[in-house]
Design an enzyme around this catalytic site. Sequence first.
Site, PDB file in Angstrom:
ATOM      1  N   CYS A   1       7.571   6.383  -7.595  1.00 24.91           N
ATOM      2  CA  CYS A   1       8.073   7.521  -8.345  1.00 24.91           C
ATOM      3  C   CYS A   1       6.915   8.436  -8.675  1.00 24.91           C
ATOM      4  CB  CYS A   1       8.703   7.072  -9.664  1.00 24.91           C
ATOM      5  SG  CYS A   1      10.171   6.058  -9.463  1.00 24.91           S
TER       6      CYS A   1
ATOM      7  N   GLY B   1       8.905  10.132  -4.240  1.00 20.90           N
ATOM      8  CA  GLY B   1      10.279   9.688  -4.476  1.00 20.90           C
ATOM      9  C   GLY B   1      11.266  10.745  -4.038  1.00 20.90           C
TER      10      GLY B   1
ATOM     11  N   ASN C   1       6.763   5.721 -13.794  1.00 25.07           N
ATOM     12  CA  ASN C   1       6.382   5.321 -12.440  1.00 25.07           C
ATOM     13  C   ASN C   1       5.839   3.898 -12.518  1.00 25.07           C
ATOM     14  OD1 ASN C   1       3.564   6.176 -10.290  1.00 25.07           O
ATOM     15  ND2 ASN C   1       5.413   5.057  -9.792  1.00 25.07           N
ATOM     16  N   GLY C   2       6.432   3.002 -11.748  1.00 23.24           N
ATOM     17  CA  GLY C   2       5.947   1.622 -11.732  1.00 23.24           C
ATOM     18  C   GLY C   2       7.105   0.647 -11.833  1.00 23.24           C
TER      19      GLY C   2
ATOM     20  N   CYS D   1      -3.555   0.105  -7.665  1.00 22.14           N
ATOM     21  CA  CYS D   1      -2.960  -0.244  -6.365  1.00 22.14           C
ATOM     22  C   CYS D   1      -3.795   0.341  -5.224  1.00 22.14           C
ATOM     23  CB  CYS D   1      -1.540   0.313  -6.320  1.00 22.14           C
ATOM     24  SG  CYS D   1      -0.796   0.289  -4.688  1.00 22.14           S
TER      25      CYS D   1
ATOM     26  N   TYR E   1      -1.836   4.758   1.635  1.00 21.41           N
ATOM     27  CA  TYR E   1      -0.574   5.347   2.110  1.00 21.41           C
ATOM     28  C   TYR E   1       0.178   6.215   1.096  1.00 21.41           C
ATOM     29  CZ  TYR E   1       4.358   5.519   3.488  1.00 21.41           C
ATOM     30  OH  TYR E   1       5.621   5.934   3.763  1.00 21.41           O
TER      31      TYR E   1
ATOM     32  N   SER F   1       0.136   9.772   7.352  1.00 25.43           N
ATOM     33  CA  SER F   1      -0.882   8.998   6.644  1.00 25.43           C
ATOM     34  C   SER F   1      -1.890   8.329   7.574  1.00 25.43           C
ATOM     35  CB  SER F   1      -0.218   7.961   5.735  1.00 25.43           C
ATOM     36  OG  SER F   1       0.734   7.251   6.462  1.00 25.43           O
TER      37      SER F   1
ATOM     38  N   ASP G   1      -2.615   3.740  12.505  1.00 25.59           N
ATOM     39  CA  ASP G   1      -1.520   3.842  11.528  1.00 25.59           C
ATOM     40  C   ASP G   1      -1.950   3.114  10.253  1.00 25.59           C
ATOM     41  OD1 ASP G   1       0.881   4.560  10.452  1.00 25.59           O
ATOM     42  OD2 ASP G   1       2.124   3.524  11.936  1.00 25.59           O
ATOM     43  N   ASP G   2      -1.174   3.320   9.165  1.00 27.26           N
ATOM     44  CA  ASP G   2      -1.575   2.769   7.861  1.00 27.26           C
ATOM     45  C   ASP G   2      -1.117   1.336   7.654  1.00 27.26           C
ATOM     46  OD1 ASP G   2       1.226   2.979   6.657  1.00 27.26           O
ATOM     47  OD2 ASP G   2       0.807   5.030   7.276  1.00 27.26           O
TER      48      ASP G   2
ATOM     49  N   CYS H   1       5.513  -6.875  -3.198  1.00 30.91           N
ATOM     50  CA  CYS H   1       4.906  -6.164  -4.332  1.00 30.91           C
ATOM     51  C   CYS H   1       5.866  -6.206  -5.512  1.00 30.91           C
ATOM     52  CB  CYS H   1       4.631  -4.716  -3.950  1.00 30.91           C
ATOM     53  SG  CYS H   1       4.064  -3.726  -5.351  1.00 30.91           S
TER      54      CYS H   1
ATOM     55  N   CYS I   1      -5.788  -3.761  -7.088  1.00 29.39           N
ATOM     56  CA  CYS I   1      -4.805  -4.783  -6.719  1.00 29.39           C
ATOM     57  C   CYS I   1      -4.682  -4.773  -5.203  1.00 29.39           C
ATOM     58  CB  CYS I   1      -3.449  -4.450  -7.348  1.00 29.39           C
ATOM     59  SG  CYS I   1      -2.120  -5.534  -6.766  1.00 29.39           S
TER      60      CYS I   1
HETATM   61  S1  SF4 Z   1       0.962  -5.542  -4.441  1.00 30.28           S
HETATM   62 FE1  SF4 Z   1       0.177  -4.043  -2.918  1.00 30.28          FE
HETATM   63  S2  SF4 Z   1       1.529  -2.227  -3.116  1.00 30.28           S
HETATM   64 FE2  SF4 Z   1       1.839  -3.518  -4.936  1.00 30.28          FE
HETATM   65  S3  SF4 Z   1       0.451  -2.705  -6.492  1.00 30.28           S
HETATM   66 FE3  SF4 Z   1      -0.654  -4.364  -5.445  1.00 30.28          FE
HETATM   67  S4  SF4 Z   1      -1.741  -3.346  -3.741  1.00 30.28           S
HETATM   68 FE4  SF4 Z   1      -0.203  -1.924  -4.480  1.00 30.28          FE
END
Ligand code: SF4
Length: 479
Positions: free
Chosen positions: A8, A36, A111-112, A249, A255, A296, A358-359, A395, A444
């Site tokens: 989002c 989004g 967002n999240g 993230c 991406y 991307s 590609d990503d 995720c 992450c």
């Molecule tokens: S699991 Fe992957 S897509 Fe989800 S927040 Fe972590 S790095 Fe990002």
Amino acid sequence: MAELHEECGVFGVYVPQRQNLGSLTYYGLFALQHRGQESCGIVVNDDGLFTVHKDLGLLTDVFDREELDKFPQGTISVGHVRYGTTGGTNRANTQPIVINHMKGKMALAHNGNLSNALALRTKLELGGALFHGTSDTEIIAYIVAQQRLKTPSIEQAVSNAMDFLEGAYSVVLMSAAKLIALRDPNGFRPLCMGKLPDGGIVFASESCALAAVGARFARDVEPGEIITVDETGIRSDRSHCGTRSRTMCIFEYIYFARPDSVLDGVGVHEARKRAGRILAKRHPVEADLVVGVPDSGLDAALGYSEESGIPFGQGFLKNRYVGRTFISPGQDNRVDLVRQKLSPIVSEVRGKRIVLIDDSIVRGTTSGQIVGLLREAGAKEIHMRISAPPFRNPCYYGTDIDSREHLIACRHSVPEIARIIGTDTLGYLPMEDLKELIGCSDYCDACFSGNYPTEIPESFEKDHFEAPLSRRKPKGERK
Ligand code: SF4
């Protein structure tokens, strides 16, 4: 061209003098549309009177000039573009959410994904809470409203509410007199602040939205920070900062985000180019042309080309008009969606050895179709390079990276995947090189590594709140 959806985008603005904030918010959201495409909405606050318009569809479907002109002038506004990762696609789940509570009104855009949404909502419902929709955003609104009963200010209520929330939340929230921006202590999703020439303050998921409304980037909202803007000025509450390690993230850089955005001080375009350079070093190959899959894959392709010395070429034309309302070919296997989106430029690729960047590869279907298009166009060899490690885990923080059974890398080795999608060779970005993309290890990477920065939920179906409480049993970890 990942087979994934963004999560989002949020946007909020506070200005000292009443003005046409409906249009300003629209343009800010327009720069975030890539985050989004399922629904969108704007709420304008004119001295405590909230005017709302939101619906399913792209901004251009939901708003026209007539609709924007219906918004009164105001001093605060919040807006949202949504791809639902918790809760179905229906009007009840469109945002911003507007609620009336004992101490006033509130509009909130998120967002999240809360990783403890199921536990929180079940507890609230057992205590008699009623919810209109099935998204986790309503849970945040409900808890803030509950805490507001016990606190002297809305920002204190927000701070108290954060003690209950786990997972990813970058939020803009507006009361009658205040605009508040908050970011979870892990900082999973981006959120930044900008300044308008007239002294107004803007918050947005990505810096590209600040530029779109003529705001100057001021700074990022820190993980765990709550920033309140009202007629007395700007205040920052950092009491939640540093309570968790920072885990932005990493896939935002690879991406989700727009290449012209800068997230937590790191340019997305530059991060993607670095990924391409690393791929050129880790997976070199003799070839004639480097081609990126639009959009991307393009920045990483540039990086690969610069590092390897192999010329960069435009191998594909992307049809910009294939959007959410495009009638998908579905089961008709004579025409596939990828063929409608991408068209190889035959004169560029015929007879050449191609490095295709590609990503990501999720299920493998799309990648196989893209490789097939290049073969049909006469490419002699295709060497695919992916600017991320293989996806092996779902995720829980606001993207729709799938259950393990659908992830091709969970079932096949790299040579097997290469054979399945039809490339001569295949190389992924190594896990250990991810940190080079952003110059630190504060991120992450759970969908690649399986190392989740928070406790993971016992159930995580997108529609798990659609079921009545009695049938909402934990289903175990996603396979
Ligand atoms: S699991 Fe992957 S897509 Fe989800 S927040 Fe972590 S790095 Fe990002």
